[in-house]
Scaffold this active site. Structure first.
Site, short mmCIF file in Angstrom:
data_model
loop_
_atom_site.label_atom_id
_atom_site.label_comp_id
_atom_site.label_asym_id
_atom_site.label_seq_id
_atom_site.Cartn_x
_atom_site.Cartn_y
_atom_site.Cartn_z
N SER A 1 0.85 -1.19 0.00
CA SER A 1 0.00 0.00 0.00
C SER A 1 0.88 1.24 0.00
O SER A 1 1.66 1.44 -0.94
CB SER A 1 -0.97 -0.04 1.19
OG SER A 1 -1.96 0.95 1.05
N ASP B 1 -9.09 -4.49 -6.38
CA ASP B 1 -8.71 -3.45 -5.42
C ASP B 1 -9.50 -2.17 -5.66
O ASP B 1 -9.35 -1.52 -6.69
CB ASP B 1 -7.21 -3.17 -5.55
CG ASP B 1 -6.67 -2.35 -4.38
OD1 ASP B 1 -7.46 -1.67 -3.70
OD2 ASP B 1 -5.44 -2.40 -4.15
N HIS C 1 -7.78 -4.85 -1.68
CA HIS C 1 -6.51 -4.20 -1.38
C HIS C 1 -5.55 -5.11 -0.61
O HIS C 1 -4.34 -4.91 -0.65
CB HIS C 1 -6.75 -2.91 -0.60
CG HIS C 1 -5.53 -2.04 -0.49
ND1 HIS C 1 -4.75 -1.71 -1.58
CD2 HIS C 1 -4.94 -1.46 0.58
CE1 HIS C 1 -3.76 -0.94 -1.19
NE2 HIS C 1 -3.84 -0.78 0.12
#
Length: 717
Positions: free
Chosen positions: A586, A661, A693
């Site tokens: 991320s 995602d 995600h």
């Protein structure tokens, strides 16, 4: 004597063999949540209005609620047979298994009876239906204290009750018009969209018009053929959604709209009711996120009554917690703010006049846990001892004096009894998986309920340490290191560096496993790697200035700090600085890619999961807080556009992305791969269909095997 010698030899040999077991990837990434999870007490809680605690315990193969307190021994409290006996006059049928029961919210027990959420009076055995089983599959279901139930069906809000029937509150709900659900992409502490009044008769709810927001395609690959399912994704600098707040009066079946005014792209956050339900409070934040107004509105007319106070910051303001009225004092409330550089508590009169700052210092208040019976004392958790520990404190609102309630150094999670006279204290350290105590606050007397064993004691483990290093500015950075199993300081070991570096995340804690939620770091230590993590500037619980270093130039301060970490690692005689790998997910995936582009040759291989590659493709709320808009900060966006810099890639890089995602959309990594192809640069790419995600469930072991193989194939051991 020979028998004793044989026994000792056998015992020592088997013990050493047991301690030399090696984790499998399934052990490290899947069983860490089941058979290798740290022992706990299931559904441990206080009984409302008492200092008795209860939890579920297996007795002769059956789950039984046991009860005890600091002065008395534990004893069986409630069996399934006894519960069914209490329910026999109801219409909910016999329960086949022991349900979860909330004993700590009222004198009634709250439980699910064959799909129905009910309240059971344990004295009279009378039941009250809170939520019918027919509503179980609805969205955003929430009951009120007056017997009403709000829910969303086909994008519209409904309110139901046994007496008033079911009312359809809204009629224009659609994919574009969203009612009674979380807004602003779950930023600003928002996690839901309905807020019942204290008397349970009025419902504040969000309405979000996102018709002007760009559609973004998410492909469902499970159908034949694949189909597109659009989501609304407001990208930085683009059009945002328009949020308003309504108040539905369930008695008269009427809605009043709160007049929050313009601009329409402002953020309406941290909704709270006054104790008498006459007023609704909203923290209104401008789109620039540098000016917050705490507004009071008339709940009957929707009119703005007054702005209680304002907060401004040259970088950003981020309200996260609604105001909290002091127990038994409806004319005072608590507000959390980092206006002095650290998150602290402030006591206000209801008219917005500041009475005093309650907590102060270079540490963070983490959470308010409630009040004592009279409302004279407030309980909160904080990092006052250390940024990597968490303790519970008791604060006297009149004197402003606070005292630490939890005593052992470590990471504490506490529950406070209804009257504030006792706590359940669960804590861990790097050496202690979990201890649970019940403690009497006045006398500090404790009773141990659990001492958990080390769940991986039979496995070979690398030595874990937590320490600090200085960065280039002289700031302490917390670090965590796992040394290889059978460590030999005369040897050279390859290194894996794992990091994140972004806001609202802290990798390192003085808790079990150093704050890591799985055993992958230990898995790598078993395979001969030094595993190193550092919390750079930008990460959580170190104060506002520490976090705000990322403002408008995400990544710069973090890369400087990682270089300090690299310099530290290079100074260690046992580190093979020519064989180091870097891994982040991320924001950490963005940081990993950013670092290898700007510092080629430092790491031999890198893995970036779910990475932001160009901040103008990220959402408005988070992205603009830290970067402003692309129009306001063109240089910052240009500097952090990694797609344009793909041609600089010299090291081995594996990108990983969940195919569904909705947070960091796949366009980030796809565009980076395309730029690498255009530049004639090699890059590796892995997708996870069906995952968003994060890659979760059993596939997480597959993900980490992929990451492990990449490092093992590219780093010399």
């Amino acid at each position: 004597m020979k028998k004793i010698f044989f026994f000792l030899t056998f015992f020592i040999s088997t013990t050493l063999l047991a301690q030399n077991k090696l984790l499998t990837m399934e052990d490290a990434m899947v069983k860490n949540r089941s058979t290798l999870a740290v022992e706990n007490l299931k559904q441990l809680q206080f009984v409302f209005g008492t200092t008795d605690y209860v939890y579920l315990k297996k007795i002769e193969g059956k789950e039984v609620w046991v009860k005890g307190n600091i002065k008395t021994a534990e004893a069986p409290f409630l069996t399934l047979e006894q519960l069914n006996d209490k329910l026999k006059t109801s219409n909910y049928g016999e329960l086949k298994t022991m349900p979860a029961i909330q004993f700590n919210v009222s004198t009634d027990w709250i439980l699910n009876a064959n799909g129905n959420k009910i309240a059971l009076n344990p004295v009279t055995n009378q039941t009250k239906e809170l939520i019918k089983s027919t509503l179980a599959d609805k969205t955003a279901v929430e009951e009120s204290s007056a017997g009403f139930v709000a829910y969303v069906e086909n994008n519209n809000l409904f309110v139901s009750s046994g007496f008033y029937g079911t009312k359809q509150v809204t009629k224009d709900g659609s994919a574009n018009i969203v009612y009674a659900q979380s807004v602003h992409r779950d930023e600003f502490g928002i996690s839901k969209g309905t807020f019942w009044s204290n008397n349970g008769k009025s419902l504040a709810y969000y309405r979000m018009d996102q018709s002007m927001v760009t559609d973004y395609p998410i492909i469902d690959w499970t159908t034949y053929p694949a189909v597109n399912k659009n989501i609304k994704y407001p990208m930085a600098g683009g059009q945002s959604h328009y949020v308003t707040v309504g108040i539905y009066n369930a008695i008269i079946n009427s809605t009043t709209w709160i007049r929050t005014g313009i601009p329409t792209d402002q953020y309406l956050t941290n909704i709270a009711w006054s104790p008498d339900d006459k007023w609704l409070y909203i923290a209104v934040l401008n789109r620039e996120q540098n000016h917050m107004k705490l507004n009071q509105y008339n709940a009957n007319t929707g009119e703005l009554t007054k702005t209680l106070f304002e907060e401004k910051d040259e970088k950003y303001v981020e309200p996260l917690v609604p105001l909290l009225f002091v127990k038994n004092k409806p004319d005072q409330f608590i507000w959390q703010s980092n206006r002095d550089g650290w998150n602290h508590l402030y006591l206000y009169n209801a008219d917005g006049t500041l009475i005093k700052q309650l907590t102060k210092g270079n540490w963070e208040v983490l959470e308010v846990k409630g009040f004592d019976a009279k409302g004279e004392n407030l309980f909160y958790t904080a990092t006052e001892e250390s940024p990597v520990t968490k303790n519970l404190y008791q604060l006297n609102l009149k004197t402003g004096q606070s005292k630490r309630v939890t005593t052992a150094t470590g990471v504490h999670t506490a529950q406070v009894s209804t009257d504030g006279s006792a706590i359940i204290d669960a804590f861990s350290t790097t050496d202690n998986p979990r201890t649970i105590l019940v403690t009497e606050i006045k006398t500090a007397k404790s009773k141990q309920l659990l001492q958990a064993a080390n769940p991986i004691a039979d496995y070979a483990m690398g030595k874990l340490s937590i320490f600090t290093i200085k960065n280039a500015t002289g700031t302490d950075l917390y670090c965590r290191m796992f040394k290889p199993v059978n460590f030999d300081s005369t040897k050279k070991y390859p290194v894996i560096v794992y990091w994140y570096g972004g806001p609202h995340a802290q990798m390192i804690l003085n808790g079990w496993n150093g704050g890591a939620g799985d055993y992958w770091f230990q898995y790598m230590a078993e395979h001969g790697y030094v595993v190193f993590t550092l919390d750079t500037r930008g990460s959580d619980n170190r104060g506002k200035a520490f976090e705000q270093t990322i403002f408008r130039r995400a990544g710069e301060a973090q890369m400087e700090d990682l270089m300090s970490g690299v310099d530290y690692l290079s100074s260690l005689s046992y580190v093979d600085k020519n064989n180091m790998g870097l891994f982040g997910w991320s924001y950490g995936g963005f940081m990993t890619t950013d670092f290898v582009l700007h510092h080629p040759g430092v790491f031999k291989a890198a893995v970036a999961g779910g990475p932001v590659m160009d901040w103008k493709y990220y959402e408005i709320m988070y992205g603009e807080r830290y970067m402003d808009t692309p129009q306001e900060n063109p240089d910052g966006y240009e500097a952090t556009n990694l797609i344009k810099q793909a041609g600089k890639l010299k090291d081995k890089l594996l990108l990983i992305h969940g195919l569904q995602d909705p947070v960091v959309v796949q366009q980030h990594s796809v565009n980076f791969v395309k730029a690498c192809v255009d530049a004639g640069v090699q890059v590796d790419y892995m997708i996870y269909p069906g995952h968003e995600h994060n890659v979760l469930g059993k596939d997480r072991a597959h993900l980490y095997q992929k990451v492990t193989d990449y490092f093992m194939n590219n780093l010399v051991r």
